[in-house]
Each structure stands twice: as structure tokens, then as C-alpha cells.
Design an enzyme around this catalytic site. Sequence first.
Site, PDB file in Angstrom:
ATOM      1  N   ARG A  97      19.695  10.551  -2.685  1.00 52.48           N
ATOM      2  CA  ARG A  97      20.692  11.607  -2.499  1.00 52.48           C
ATOM      3  C   ARG A  97      21.771  11.214  -1.483  1.00 52.48           C
ATOM      4  NH1 ARG A  97      17.409  17.300  -3.513  1.00 52.48           N
ATOM      5  NH2 ARG A  97      17.108  16.886  -5.744  1.00 52.48           N
ATOM      6  N   ASP A 102       4.098  -4.672   6.360  1.00 57.02           N
ATOM      7  CA  ASP A 102       4.530  -5.992   6.835  1.00 57.02           C
ATOM      8  C   ASP A 102       4.681  -7.011   5.704  1.00 57.02           C
ATOM      9  OD1 ASP A 102       1.804  -6.031   6.466  1.00 57.02           O
ATOM     10  OD2 ASP A 102       1.350  -7.107   8.313  1.00 57.02           O
ATOM     11  N   ASP A 107      -0.962   2.464   8.459  1.00 61.78           N
ATOM     12  CA  ASP A 107      -1.581   1.701   9.559  1.00 61.78           C
ATOM     13  C   ASP A 107      -0.811   1.747  10.875  1.00 61.78           C
ATOM     14  OD1 ASP A 107      -3.617   0.943   7.899  1.00 61.78           O
ATOM     15  OD2 ASP A 107      -2.639  -0.915   7.291  1.00 61.78           O
ATOM     16  N   ASP A 113       1.419  -0.185  12.082  1.00 59.78           N
ATOM     17  CA  ASP A 113       1.311  -1.488  12.752  1.00 59.78           C
ATOM     18  C   ASP A 113       2.622  -2.279  12.757  1.00 59.78           C
ATOM     19  OD1 ASP A 113       1.385  -1.911  10.073  1.00 59.78           O
ATOM     20  OD2 ASP A 113      -0.355  -3.215   9.983  1.00 59.78           O
ATOM     21  N   ARG A 161       1.088  -5.011  -5.899  1.00 63.25           N
ATOM     22  CA  ARG A 161       1.072  -6.254  -5.134  1.00 63.25           C
ATOM     23  C   ARG A 161       1.539  -7.308  -6.137  1.00 63.25           C
ATOM     24  NH1 ARG A 161      -0.882  -4.453  -0.252  1.00 63.25           N
ATOM     25  NH2 ARG A 161      -2.561  -2.951  -0.445  1.00 63.25           N
ATOM     26  N   CYS A 162       2.606  -8.021  -5.803  1.00 63.78           N
ATOM     27  CA  CYS A 162       3.230  -8.935  -6.760  1.00 63.78           C
ATOM     28  C   CYS A 162       3.180 -10.363  -6.239  1.00 63.78           C
ATOM     29  CB  CYS A 162       4.677  -8.487  -6.992  1.00 63.78           C
ATOM     30  SG  CYS A 162       5.614  -9.640  -7.995  1.00 63.78           S
ATOM     31  N   THR A 174       3.639   2.826   5.828  1.00 64.42           N
ATOM     32  CA  THR A 174       2.254   2.346   5.844  1.00 64.42           C
ATOM     33  C   THR A 174       1.441   3.279   6.727  1.00 64.42           C
ATOM     34  OG1 THR A 174       0.789   0.616   6.694  1.00 64.42           O
ATOM     35  CG2 THR A 174       2.971   0.671   7.633  1.00 64.42           C
ATOM     36  N   VAL A 208      17.014   8.541   0.178  1.00 61.01           N
ATOM     37  CA  VAL A 208      17.827   7.352  -0.139  1.00 61.01           C
ATOM     38  C   VAL A 208      18.753   7.669  -1.319  1.00 61.01           C
ATOM     39  CG1 VAL A 208      17.715   5.011  -1.106  1.00 61.01           C
ATOM     40  CG2 VAL A 208      16.215   5.639   0.790  1.00 61.01           C
ATOM     41  N   LEU A 249      -9.368   8.138   0.351  1.00 66.18           N
ATOM     42  CA  LEU A 249      -8.841   9.504   0.455  1.00 66.18           C
ATOM     43  C   LEU A 249      -7.818   9.584   1.590  1.00 66.18           C
ATOM     44  CD1 LEU A 249     -10.062  11.592   2.865  1.00 66.18           C
ATOM     45  CD2 LEU A 249     -12.111  11.322   1.511  1.00 66.18           C
ATOM     46  N   ARG A 297      -7.676  -2.256   9.534  1.00 69.77           N
ATOM     47  CA  ARG A 297      -8.304  -3.579   9.604  1.00 69.77           C
ATOM     48  C   ARG A 297      -7.964  -4.290  10.906  1.00 69.77           C
ATOM     49  NH1 ARG A 297      -6.903  -5.511   3.708  1.00 69.77           N
ATOM     50  NH2 ARG A 297      -5.465  -3.873   4.185  1.00 69.77           N
ATOM     51  N   ALA A 326     -14.311  13.409  18.866  1.00 65.62           N
ATOM     52  CA  ALA A 326     -15.448  12.525  18.590  1.00 65.62           C
ATOM     53  C   ALA A 326     -16.104  12.083  19.903  1.00 65.62           C
ATOM     54  CB  ALA A 326     -14.976  11.301  17.821  1.00 65.62           C
ATOM     55  N   GLY A 337       0.836  -1.209   0.000  1.00 66.29           N
ATOM     56  CA  GLY A 337       0.000   0.000   0.000  1.00 66.29           C
ATOM     57  C   GLY A 337       0.866   1.253   0.000  1.00 66.29           C
TER      58      GLY A 337
HETATM   59  P1  ADP Z   1       2.258  -4.204   2.587  1.00 72.00           P
HETATM   60  O1  ADP Z   1       3.740  -4.189   2.399  1.00 72.00           O
HETATM   61  O2  ADP Z   1       1.680  -2.820   2.528  1.00 72.00           O
HETATM   62  O3  ADP Z   1       1.864  -4.986   3.816  1.00 72.00           O
HETATM   63  P2  ADP Z   1       1.380  -6.470   0.890  1.00 72.00           P
HETATM   64  O4  ADP Z   1       0.928  -7.295   2.029  1.00 72.00           O
HETATM   65  O5  ADP Z   1       0.559  -6.417  -0.340  1.00 72.00           O
HETATM   66  O6  ADP Z   1       1.601  -4.927   1.323  1.00 72.00           O
HETATM   67  O7  ADP Z   1       2.837  -6.965   0.482  1.00 72.00           O
HETATM   68  C1  ADP Z   1       3.541  -6.352  -0.566  1.00 72.00           C
HETATM   69  C2  ADP Z   1       4.240  -7.380  -1.411  1.00 72.00           C
HETATM   70  O8  ADP Z   1       5.229  -8.085  -0.642  1.00 72.00           O
HETATM   71  C3  ADP Z   1       3.363  -8.471  -1.964  1.00 72.00           C
HETATM   72  O9  ADP Z   1       2.640  -8.054  -3.095  1.00 72.00           O
HETATM   73  C4  ADP Z   1       4.390  -9.535  -2.321  1.00 72.00           C
HETATM   74  O10 ADP Z   1       5.032  -9.247  -3.549  1.00 72.00           O
HETATM   75  C5  ADP Z   1       5.410  -9.381  -1.195  1.00 72.00           C
HETATM   76  N1  ADP Z   1       5.175 -10.415  -0.172  1.00 72.00           N
HETATM   77  C6  ADP Z   1       4.223 -10.427   0.799  1.00 72.00           C
HETATM   78  N2  ADP Z   1       4.281 -11.568   1.526  1.00 72.00           N
HETATM   79  C7  ADP Z   1       5.288 -12.310   0.995  1.00 72.00           C
HETATM   80  C8  ADP Z   1       5.856 -13.607   1.267  1.00 72.00           C
HETATM   81  N3  ADP Z   1       5.380 -14.392   2.251  1.00 72.00           N
HETATM   82  N4  ADP Z   1       6.896 -14.037   0.481  1.00 72.00           N
HETATM   83  C9  ADP Z   1       7.376 -13.260  -0.504  1.00 72.00           C
HETATM   84  N5  ADP Z   1       6.879 -12.056  -0.818  1.00 72.00           N
HETATM   85  C10 ADP Z   1       5.858 -11.576  -0.098  1.00 72.00           C
END
Ligand code: ADP
Length: 324
Positions: A25, A103, A128, A130, A72-73, A126, A23, A254, A172, A187, A11
Amino acid sequence: IKNIAVLTSGGDAPGMNAAIRAVVRTGIYHGINMFGVMQGYQGLITDNIKPMDARSVSNILHLGGTILKTARCLEFKTDEGQQIAYNNLKKNDIDGLVVIGGDGTFTGAKRFSETFGVKVIGIPGTIDNDLVGSDFTLGYDTAINTVIEAIDKIRDTADAHDRLFFIEVMGRDSGCIALRSSIASGAEAVLLPERETSVNELINKLALGAATKKSSSIVIVAEGHKQGGAYDIAKKVKETFDHYDTKVTILGHLQRGGSPSSFDRILGSRLGFAAVNALIAGETEQMVGLKGNEIKLTSIREALTAHSFKLEPDLMEMTEVLSI
Ligand code: ADP
């Protein structure tokens, strides 16, 4: 260390650009060749890796989002994907990696580093808040500022019409945004994933407010609250408490956008600067974070133990006291 690459993943969060700029510079200042990976881990797999110079990060400090894009990969979660990513890093002769994300990003980075010995430093980016090891994550302060700006506007109309507003904010698993924005916006009540609040308790509170002549009420609901989101809570309350005209607003995405606050610009700069210095010092599998007013390293393994993260008890108590 000769060649360092930086990427943003998961995110997006305001302040990521400030971190990228710092980073790039800091590395160039120390004579290191700097590279930007596009679209997070996706760019490692597709070899979308570009050299960056000091000017390539001009005029981005004030921008939300991330100039390197994020994605997200799923492929990076497979052994094959990790191997392809590693081959591309080798091909580009990259010997250090800075990952900015949450995370999930750190989980992927840890595995990548453990399998291939790649030197990685994480920057907590992030909204969040967290992650263990940083009192504030990048983007969190801006998100709260965005939320309270929206609530201030909603309060005007709530007050004019004697309305009860349920406002859903992001979080969440963590009520961080909800808790702080409830204090900053005054609030009447806040519903947190970390705290049990029954609908009856909430109704009693609102009824008391109405009896003591509150003309409007704002209830903040963290999206991860166990009794449901703002629509569910509003419906349940309305069934027995019909004193006000009831409305629901979901703030949604937003909260992710907008120009970073001064706090996030400075935090992003400090974390980016520290991340490159950590790589130069030979560190790996560490996260740079803000503890007190100092930048400290925490192992990525420890940073991921988010279940031990706790909301500040004094803030939780204070929301009850200051909303009477
Ligand atoms: P965030 O970093 O905001 O928590 P995601 O949970 O979508 O977001 O994680 C970002 C990316 O990190 C994922 O799209 C994926 O490519 C990689 N990733 C997450 N968990 C794993 C895992 N267990 N092993 C390898 N890559 C991971």
C-alpha cells in the site's frame, strides 16, 4: 524507482502479512507498481511474480503465516540460481526488492545486491529476535504471547497434581523467547543457551522451592541449551531429585502460528512503510528496524553480526530474584 517486489523467506513469523500489506500500500500510494514474489527466493527463480494492488492485501493484517508463502531455496545459494533470479527480476523490470525474513534471508539478499546491484531493503521477520539493529523482530512478541498462554494452561494442571514441568521453547542460539516467557509466566527456572546452568544448580533451586512449599514448578528450557533439550534435562534431574511427578512438554511449531499481537501488527506496518520509503530515498542493503521507539536503518552487514547480540542483563538477574 518504478517497480518494487516483496517476498517472505525462511521461517515464517506472525506479522509478516502486516508488513506485506504496508509495503504494497505504501508503494501504490506513491504511484509505484507493486509485485509479490511467491515462496521466497524460489519464486524469483521460477518467475512466480505477481502484480499486487491495494485490494490484494485486504483482510490479511490479522492472519499468521504469510500470503506470499515462504520456502527454503537451496538453488539461490548457487551462482547459477542467483543469475536466473536476476534475469527474472530484469524481465519484470523490477528495480527494488523488499525481503522479509531472518539472517539466512539477509545473507542471500546481501550477496544478490553485491553481485548484481539490485536495490534491497530487509525487514526483520523471525520469532528468534536474533538480529542486530532491531530491539524486536517481527513475530517475537506474538511467539512469547503464545508461549505464556500455553504455560498458563500447563500451570493449572501442574498445580493440581504437584507436578514439575519442563517446557521446551524455540531458540537454537538465542534464549530471547525463553527469558521473556519465563518472566511473563513466573517460571521457577529458565535454562538459556547464553548462560551456564548445571543440573546440580537447577536441582538445588527446585529443592529450595519444594522446601518452601511450592506446590508445582515450571522450568523453561530453550531448545539450544548446552546440557540438552527438555527431555534430557528432565531425565537428569529425576535421577537425583524425585520430589514431584515430572512431565515434559515441547511447544514446537505452535510458537510460529497464530494471529499477530497488536505489537506485531503495528511493528509490521511501520517496518513495511519504512522499507518502501527507504527505497524511494535511494537506500540499499539496509535493514529497517525498531530502536527505542524509532524506526532506524542498519546496514544488512551489521544486522548479520548476531554474535554481538546480548540478552538484557537486568532481565537475566531478575529471573533469579523473582522466582524465589
Ligand atoms: P531465515 O531467513 O529464517 O534465517 P534460512 O536460513 O532458511 O531462513 O534462509 C532463507 C533462504 O535464504 C535460504 O533458503 C536461501 O534461499 C537463502 N540464503 C541463505 N543463505 C544464503 C547464502 N549464503 N547465499 C544465498 N542465499 C542464501
